[in-house]
Design an enzyme around this catalytic site. Structure first.
Site, PDB file in Angstrom:
ATOM      1  N   HIS A 135       0.808  -1.134   0.032  1.00  0.00           N
ATOM      2  CA  HIS A 135       0.051   0.122  -0.140  1.00  0.00           C
ATOM      3  C   HIS A 135       0.816   1.165  -0.058  1.00  0.00           C
ATOM      4  O   HIS A 135       2.086   1.219   0.424  1.00  0.00           O
ATOM      5  CB  HIS A 135      -0.772   0.042   1.284  1.00  0.00           C
ATOM      6  CG  HIS A 135      -2.051  -0.891   1.305  1.00  0.00           C
ATOM      7  ND1 HIS A 135      -2.550  -1.463   2.278  1.00  0.00           N
ATOM      8  CD2 HIS A 135      -2.956  -0.873   0.358  1.00  0.00           C
ATOM      9  CE1 HIS A 135      -3.784  -2.127   2.020  1.00  0.00           C
ATOM     10  NE2 HIS A 135      -4.060  -1.766   0.793  1.00  0.00           N
TER      11      HIS A 135
ATOM     12  N   CYS B  66      -2.347   3.153   9.002  1.00  0.00           N
ATOM     13  CA  CYS B  66      -3.424   1.987   8.618  1.00  0.00           C
ATOM     14  C   CYS B  66      -4.784   1.979   9.500  1.00  0.00           C
ATOM     15  O   CYS B  66      -5.658   1.910   9.044  1.00  0.00           O
ATOM     16  CB  CYS B  66      -2.851   0.463   8.405  1.00  0.00           C
ATOM     17  SG  CYS B  66      -1.452   0.385   7.384  1.00  0.00           S
TER      18      CYS B  66
HETATM   19  N1  ARG Z   1      -3.904  -6.990   6.568  1.00  0.00           N
HETATM   20  C1  ARG Z   1      -4.542  -5.945   5.660  1.00  0.00           C
HETATM   21  C2  ARG Z   1      -4.292  -6.247   3.999  1.00  0.00           C
HETATM   22  O1  ARG Z   1      -3.304  -6.741   3.816  1.00  0.00           O
HETATM   23  C3  ARG Z   1      -3.456  -4.813   5.993  1.00  0.00           C
HETATM   24  C4  ARG Z   1      -3.855  -3.228   5.810  1.00  0.00           C
HETATM   25  C5  ARG Z   1      -2.821  -2.401   5.979  1.00  0.00           C
HETATM   26  N2  ARG Z   1      -3.296  -1.067   5.638  1.00  0.00           N
HETATM   27  C6  ARG Z   1      -2.766   0.006   5.065  1.00  0.00           C
HETATM   28  N3  ARG Z   1      -3.452   1.187   4.944  1.00  0.00           N
HETATM   29  N4  ARG Z   1      -1.859  -0.148   4.648  1.00  0.00           N
HETATM   30  O2  ARG Z   1      -5.306  -5.665   3.598  1.00  0.00           O
END
Ligand code: ARG
Length: 286
Positions: free
Chosen positions: A181, A279
């Site tokens: 991300h 996150c």
């Molecule tokens: N387990 C989640 C996923 O893989 C973690 C999300 C992390 N969020 C972020 N904004 N980076 O989607």
């Protein structure tokens, strides 16, 4: 007498760092665990401790309250263990909430759940046609939205968001699966138009995107691999206070040198799901 090194501040070229109030949405990790693997950080075989996750999350929540932020909460839904990562719930600007459409079916129901919350809170909700994971991949800096692609949000969502938000959207391609991300690879430290300032991990981007970052942000803080590996960049700044992973010690030093006030928190349990401070935080801009 000590011979001080001339800093930007002393030479008068650095803007004064000022906190501006924030309104954010968070989700208590009541149902947090790791039962599937949709990023390299997640290992369903490794046990998680939900009560520890809750305690660590509480420190982040209390930190935001202590900074005077207006913190809203969405009810966690059983069976959606990643719902704690509120940043993925949408992208909110000018009172408009662009909803999320998740890449993996495991998280798909979170999209409508967050849109329901936005609607009830009076936001103008725009249902997404394109795959996008909200503020996980969209970061506002000045009047521009930096938009990640490569692992999650589809580049078509960048065009959709540009139309909805009526802003310039700059596509950045992520190439390292650990930084899947955009908010794991870029931190917006100062979003104020005219004094935009960011930090990023150069190796997370393809050559063309790195060239864009270098050109747009010549004075950016470059974060090292060690700090990035504890999701140090996954931080939340109000323009002065920067809430970061406490283990990102070199980033902390660099923030101080640049006039910021870093505040370390330990979200080790939520790191098992591949997420950190940012996150867990979705900014609400009316
Ligand atoms: N387990 C989640 C996923 O893989 C973690 C999300 C992390 N969020 C972020 N904004 N980076 O989607």
């Amino acid at each position: 007498m000590s011979t001080a090194i001339q800093t930007d501040e002393q030479s008068g070229t650095r803007p004064e760092r000022r906190p501006t109030g924030r309104t954010v949405l968070m989700c208590r990790p009541e149902h947090f665990t790791v039962v599937y693997r949709i990023n390299p950080w997640m290992n369903p075989a490794e046990p998680t401790d939900t009560s520890l996750a809750l305690a660590q999350w509480q420190v982040l929540y209390d930190t935001y309250l202590g900074l005077g932020y207006d913190v809203h909460l969405i009810d966690p839904i059983p069976g959606l263990p990643d719902m704690v990562y509120a940043a993925n719930g949408g992208f909110v600007i000018d009172g408009i909430a662009y909803g999320a459409r998740f890449t993996y079916p495991e998280r798909a129901p979170e999209g409508p759940a967050y849109m329901d919350w936005f609607r009830a809170a009076g936001f103008d909700v725009r249902e997404p046609e394109e795959i996008n994971e909200g503020e996980g991949d969209f970061l506002l800096v000045g009047e521009t939205i930096l938009a990640g692609t490569g692992f999650r949000s589809h580049s078509h969502s960048h065009e959709e968001l540009a139309r909805i938000a009526d802003r310039e959207v700059v596509t950045l391609r992520l190439v390292d699966p650990s930084f899947y991300h955009l908010d794991t690879a870029v931190a917006v430290l100062d979003a104020t138009p005219g004094q935009e300032h960011v930090a990023y991990l150069p190796t997370a981007f393809d050559a063309a995107s790195l060239a864009v970052l270098r050109e747009r942000f010549p004075d950016a803080i470059l974060v090292n691999e060690t700090d990035a590996a504890v999701l140090g960049l996954n931080s939340f700044s109000d323009g002065y206070n920067v809430v970061i992973a406490s283990r990102a010690t070199d980033f902390e030093r660099q923030l101080r040198e640049h006039g910021y006030h870093p505040i370390g928190v330990d979200l080790s349990e939520l790191l098992l799901g591949g997420g950190g401070v940012k996150c867990c935080t979705l900014e609400l801009r009316r």
